[in-house]
Design a protein around this motif. Sequence first.
Motif, PDB file in Angstrom:
ATOM      1  N   ILE A 258      27.988  43.077   0.252  1.00 44.15           N
ATOM      2  CA  ILE A 258      27.879  41.759   0.872  1.00 44.15           C
ATOM      3  C   ILE A 258      29.000  40.886   0.321  1.00 44.15           C
ATOM      4  O   ILE A 258      29.153  40.767  -0.894  1.00 44.15           O
ATOM      5  CB  ILE A 258      26.524  41.106   0.576  1.00 44.15           C
ATOM      6  N   ASP A 259      29.785  40.289   1.220  1.00 45.49           N
ATOM      7  CA  ASP A 259      30.874  39.401   0.812  1.00 45.49           C
ATOM      8  C   ASP A 259      30.415  37.962   1.014  1.00 45.49           C
ATOM      9  O   ASP A 259      30.307  37.483   2.143  1.00 45.49           O
ATOM     10  CB  ASP A 259      32.127  39.690   1.646  1.00 45.49           C
ATOM     11  N   THR A 260      30.139  37.257  -0.080  1.00 43.65           N
ATOM     12  CA  THR A 260      29.654  35.886   0.029  1.00 43.65           C
ATOM     13  C   THR A 260      30.732  34.923   0.518  1.00 43.65           C
ATOM     14  O   THR A 260      30.409  33.863   1.063  1.00 43.65           O
ATOM     15  CB  THR A 260      29.103  35.395  -1.321  1.00 43.65           C
ATOM     16  N   LEU A 261      32.008  35.278   0.341  1.00 48.06           N
ATOM     17  CA  LEU A 261      33.069  34.434   0.886  1.00 48.06           C
ATOM     18  C   LEU A 261      33.015  34.466   2.416  1.00 48.06           C
ATOM     19  O   LEU A 261      33.129  33.428   3.079  1.00 48.06           O
ATOM     20  CB  LEU A 261      34.435  34.897   0.394  1.00 48.06           C
ATOM     21  N   TYR A 262      32.822  35.646   2.983  1.00 53.02           N
ATOM     22  CA  TYR A 262      32.689  35.781   4.437  1.00 53.02           C
ATOM     23  C   TYR A 262      31.466  35.005   4.926  1.00 53.02           C
ATOM     24  O   TYR A 262      31.518  34.294   5.931  1.00 53.02           O
ATOM     25  CB  TYR A 262      32.567  37.254   4.807  1.00 53.02           C
ATOM     26  N   MET A 263      30.345  35.131   4.196  1.00 53.68           N
ATOM     27  CA  MET A 263      29.134  34.410   4.568  1.00 53.68           C
ATOM     28  C   MET A 263      29.357  32.901   4.548  1.00 53.68           C
ATOM     29  O   MET A 263      28.934  32.179   5.459  1.00 53.68           O
ATOM     30  CB  MET A 263      27.999  34.757   3.606  1.00 53.68           C
ATOM     31  N   ALA A 264      30.042  32.420   3.510  1.00 50.20           N
ATOM     32  CA  ALA A 264      30.273  30.988   3.366  1.00 50.20           C
ATOM     33  C   ALA A 264      31.190  30.464   4.470  1.00 50.20           C
ATOM     34  O   ALA A 264      30.970  29.371   5.008  1.00 50.20           O
ATOM     35  CB  ALA A 264      30.872  30.700   1.991  1.00 50.20           C
ATOM     36  N   ARG A 265      32.223  31.234   4.808  1.00 49.70           N
ATOM     37  CA  ARG A 265      33.128  30.806   5.883  1.00 49.70           C
ATOM     38  C   ARG A 265      32.404  30.742   7.212  1.00 49.70           C
ATOM     39  O   ARG A 265      32.707  29.888   8.052  1.00 49.70           O
ATOM     40  CB  ARG A 265      34.320  31.760   5.958  1.00 49.70           C
ATOM     41  N   ASP A 266      31.443  31.634   7.412  1.00 48.39           N
ATOM     42  CA  ASP A 266      30.660  31.616   8.643  1.00 48.39           C
ATOM     43  C   ASP A 266      29.695  30.435   8.662  1.00 48.39           C
ATOM     44  O   ASP A 266      29.443  29.838   9.710  1.00 48.39           O
ATOM     45  CB  ASP A 266      29.890  32.934   8.768  1.00 48.39           C
ATOM     46  N   THR A 267      29.164  30.084   7.486  1.00 51.24           N
ATOM     47  CA  THR A 267      28.199  28.984   7.393  1.00 51.24           C
ATOM     48  C   THR A 267      28.883  27.625   7.364  1.00 51.24           C
ATOM     49  O   THR A 267      28.382  26.657   7.943  1.00 51.24           O
ATOM     50  CB  THR A 267      27.348  29.152   6.117  1.00 51.24           C
TER      51      THR A 267
END
Length: 240
Positions: free
Chosen positions: A118-127
Motif C-alpha cells: 500500500i502506497d500512502t503517498l498515492y492514497m493521499a494524492r487521491d484524497t
Amino acid sequence: MRQIILDTETTGLSPAEGHRIIEFAGLEMVNRKLTGRHLHLYMHPERAIDPDAERVHGISLDFLADKPKFKEVADEIVDFIGDAELIIHNAPFDVGFMNAEFDRLGIAPVKTLCASVIDTLYMARDTFPGKRNSLDALCDRFEIDRSNRTLHGALIDCELLSEVYLALTRGQESLMMDIDVDDGTGRSLAGIAFEKKPLVVLKASDEEMAAHQAYLDTLDKAVKGSCVWRGLEAPAAEGA
C-alpha cells in the motif's frame, strides 16, 4: 491481515547508481493496532553516503563503521516482512531499493515475498489532490505530533506513518454486505428468497447522539472544514 509499516534510509536516490540501504525500520500492525513487534536495523553500505542524503537523515559513514552489511541481516528482514501487507509512503522508492538489495543476494523480490504493498503517498494524492502530501504535510493536516522529528529517521517515520495511515483509512470502506455467503454446508446463499419482516427502527439515545456529534467534530477538524456528513444532517434538521 498482518501489516508492516515500513521505511528505509539510503546513501542516495537511485539503486541503479549503486546506492544502498543504510537503515531499515518496520512496525507490525494487526487489526489496525500496533502489536509492539518491530525491526530496526542499521547497515554499513560498503560505499560513500551522498552529502545531500546525509543532510536529510543525519547518518554518517563513521556511525555505520561497526554495523553489519545488508547480506548479514537480509534473512532477518525477509522473515519479518514475509507474507505481510507493506504500508509505505512513496513505496516505489523503498521497494526499488529493497529489490536491488535482494537481487544482489539472489532473494525473491518484494512482490513475491509479501502479500501486497500500500502506497500512502498515492492514497493521499487521491484524497487531497493538488495539495502537499509529504509525511510532514499529512501529519500537520491530521494534527499528528511530529515535534520529535528533527531529521528523517526510519523508525520515527514509521511511527508517524502508522498514524497517518489510520487517519487516511478510518472511514468505513463499504456499506454493502457480501450476499454470496456460505451457510456452513458448502452451499451459496446468493439468490435465496428470505422472508421479509418489518424493519425495527431504534432511535439513538442522547448519549449516542452526543458521541456522534463529537466524532463529526473530529472529522471537521481533520478536513479543516465541514465533513460530508454535516450536509446529510441538514434535511433532518429542517424537517424537525
